[in-house]
Design an enzyme around this catalytic site. Structure first.
Site, PDB file in Angstrom:
ATOM      1  N   CYS A   1       0.820  -1.261  -0.021  1.00  0.00           N
ATOM      2  CA  CYS A   1       0.148   0.026  -0.005  1.00  0.00           C
ATOM      3  C   CYS A   1       0.762   1.272   0.105  1.00  0.00           C
ATOM      4  O   CYS A   1       2.196   1.172   0.361  1.00  0.00           O
ATOM      5  CB  CYS A   1      -0.792   0.009   1.209  1.00  0.00           C
ATOM      6  SG  CYS A   1       0.055  -0.086   2.841  1.00  0.00           S
TER       7      CYS A   1
ATOM      8  N   HIS B   1       5.449  -6.445   7.520  1.00  0.00           N
ATOM      9  CA  HIS B   1       5.296  -7.986   7.976  1.00  0.00           C
ATOM     10  C   HIS B   1       5.651  -8.958   7.013  1.00  0.00           C
ATOM     11  O   HIS B   1       4.728  -9.570   6.367  1.00  0.00           O
ATOM     12  CB  HIS B   1       4.012  -8.286   8.627  1.00  0.00           C
ATOM     13  CG  HIS B   1       3.546  -7.191   9.708  1.00  0.00           C
ATOM     14  ND1 HIS B   1       4.453  -7.101  11.018  1.00  0.00           N
ATOM     15  CD2 HIS B   1       2.666  -6.284   9.916  1.00  0.00           C
ATOM     16  CE1 HIS B   1       3.788  -5.904  11.674  1.00  0.00           C
ATOM     17  NE2 HIS B   1       2.737  -5.814  11.111  1.00  0.00           N
TER      18      HIS B   1
ATOM     19  N   GLU C   1      -0.728   0.251  15.479  1.00  0.00           N
ATOM     20  CA  GLU C   1      -1.582   1.576  15.345  1.00  0.00           C
ATOM     21  C   GLU C   1      -2.648   1.901  16.252  1.00  0.00           C
ATOM     22  O   GLU C   1      -2.941   3.247  16.569  1.00  0.00           O
ATOM     23  CB  GLU C   1      -2.333   1.283  13.914  1.00  0.00           C
ATOM     24  CG  GLU C   1      -3.002   2.464  13.424  1.00  0.00           C
ATOM     25  CD  GLU C   1      -4.033   2.216  12.049  1.00  0.00           C
ATOM     26  OE1 GLU C   1      -3.689   1.604  11.509  1.00  0.00           O
ATOM     27  OE2 GLU C   1      -5.168   2.662  12.298  1.00  0.00           O
TER      28      GLU C   1
ATOM     29  N   CYS D   1      -9.040   2.049   5.721  1.00  0.00           N
ATOM     30  CA  CYS D   1      -8.374   2.409   4.786  1.00  0.00           C
ATOM     31  C   CYS D   1      -8.618   2.119   3.125  1.00  0.00           C
ATOM     32  O   CYS D   1      -9.010   0.915   3.218  1.00  0.00           O
ATOM     33  CB  CYS D   1      -6.752   2.153   4.785  1.00  0.00           C
ATOM     34  SG  CYS D   1      -5.770   2.827   3.482  1.00  0.00           S
TER      35      CYS D   1
ATOM     36  N   SER E   1      -1.328 -10.290   8.822  1.00  0.00           N
ATOM     37  CA  SER E   1      -2.829 -10.453   8.985  1.00  0.00           C
ATOM     38  C   SER E   1      -3.521 -10.144   7.809  1.00  0.00           C
ATOM     39  O   SER E   1      -4.550 -10.902   7.458  1.00  0.00           O
ATOM     40  CB  SER E   1      -3.368  -9.818  10.231  1.00  0.00           C
ATOM     41  OG  SER E   1      -2.787  -8.653  10.560  1.00  0.00           O
TER      42      SER E   1
HETATM   43  S1  SF4 Z   1      -3.431   3.577   6.325  1.00  0.00           S
HETATM   44 FE1  SF4 Z   1      -2.399   1.483   6.566  1.00  0.00          FE
HETATM   45  S2  SF4 Z   1      -3.332   0.252   4.945  1.00  0.00           S
HETATM   46 FE2  SF4 Z   1      -3.739   2.659   4.348  1.00  0.00          FE
HETATM   47  S3  SF4 Z   1      -1.966   3.262   3.090  1.00  0.00           S
HETATM   48 FE3  SF4 Z   1      -1.482   3.839   5.308  1.00  0.00          FE
HETATM   49  S4  SF4 Z   1      -0.478   2.044   6.022  1.00  0.00           S
HETATM   50 FE4  SF4 Z   1      -1.324   1.292   4.117  1.00  0.00          FE
END
Ligand code: SF4
Length: 299
Positions: A17, A45, A136, A207, A236
């Site tokens: 991402c 991960h 997070e 997200c 995960s």
């Molecule tokens: S919020 Fe999390 S999943 Fe979305 S871009 Fe940022 S790191 Fe990646």
């Protein structure tokens, strides 16, 4: 006579991402400079990517156990983010901090902080739908004023006082379907408890880069005879996406690297798809696709 070789396709929507990609690029840039580079926790991960970065010189610190006060060098904060107390501690220790927190996570931290302050006035709570202990979530809790409750599943609804004002958020990587179900339950519960006076605001904070991947892997799994899903063993997101793939295509196989690919998986297959998690590097999917191509040519 030559037989027709199956087609091998890499899922165009698979791979890092934007938040993870940004953190890895920042790390690579630091590694090209002389000082030591440390990351507070695993930057991604995925064992293969960690090994690659480790070979370039990056060292991983254990968030709970390592004493950052002893560190001479630069410390990267990964995409998940950290609570303000971590930044304050590192600053007090005189460490050079490189903040690679994902901008989407930073915006969520700011929203939680604002809502939490409002709820202090209104004697309400902030609800965070996520995994207790996840970095997070720890970062989000650290941005609240102590009035946030972490809830993992709809079954834990009885931990919330539904007569109070509530501001609801989700960890960015939560499953969108599960979060929607939770939000429906909290709205229904609050309406039952307080009727028209109920004061619940739902914030859609899963997200979109995560939520899009579920329908994407469904389509990809349906359009190939065999799926090889590449993922770190502790991811995960990898478990979640490979589970969706398996539900749509029983010939889904999960591997961490090329060494786990088996030629018997491809018997009678005309098309083979290679996909991965949001923590799987594209170079690794290319390696796996190359290994599959080599196997089917030798068959
Ligand atoms: S919020 Fe999390 S999943 Fe979305 S871009 Fe940022 S790191 Fe990646």
């Amino acid at each position: 006579m030559d037989h027709l070789l199956p087609k091998v396709e890499i899922d165009p929507s698979a791979g890092f991402c934007s938040g993870v990609k940004r953190a890895i690029e920042a790390t690579e840039q630091l590694l090209s400079q002389p000082d030591d580079v440390f990351c507070l926790g695993e930057i991604v991960h995925n064992e293969a990517e960690l090994e690659r970065l480790n070979n370039l010189g990056m060292k991983i610190l254990n968030r709970e156990k390592d004493n950052t006060g002893d560190i001479k060098g630069r410390i990267i904060i990964r995409a998940h983010g950290e609570p303000p107390s971590t930044f304050e501690r590192l600053q007090a220790e005189g460490t050079t901090v490189v903040d690679a927190t994902c901008p989407v996570v930073i915006r969520l931290q700011q929203r939680v902080k604002k809502a939490s302050a409002e709820m202090m006035e209104a004697r309400g709570s902030v609800i965070i739908f996520g995994k207790p202990g996840h970095p997070e979530v720890q970062g989000l809790l650290g941005n609240s004023s102590g009035n946030a409750i972490v809830i993992r599943a709809v079954e834990e609804l009885d931990r919330i006082d539904l007569t109070r004002p509530l501001r609801v958020f989700s960890q960015t990587t939560s499953d969108l379907g599960a979060y929607n179900k939770f939000c429906e339950a909290i709205l229904a519960g609050a309406a039952k408890a307080s009727g028209e006076k109920s004061d619940v605001i739902i914030n859609q904070t899963v997200c979109s880069q995560m939520s899009r991947r579920g329908p994407g892997i469904e389509q990809f799994a349906l359009s190939h005879d065999v799926i090889v899903f590449v993922s770190g063993s502790g991811s995960s997101n990898g478990k979640y996406l490979s589970g969706i793939s398996k539900a749509k295509n029983s010939r889904t196989y999960v591997v961490t690297d090329t060494g786990q690919v088996k030629p018997e998986w491809f018997v009678n297959a005309l098309s083979i798809g290679v996909s991965g998690a949001t923590s799987t590097p594209v170079w690794l999917m290319h390696q796996v696709a190359g290994e599959i191509t080599r196997m089917i040519k030798n068959d």
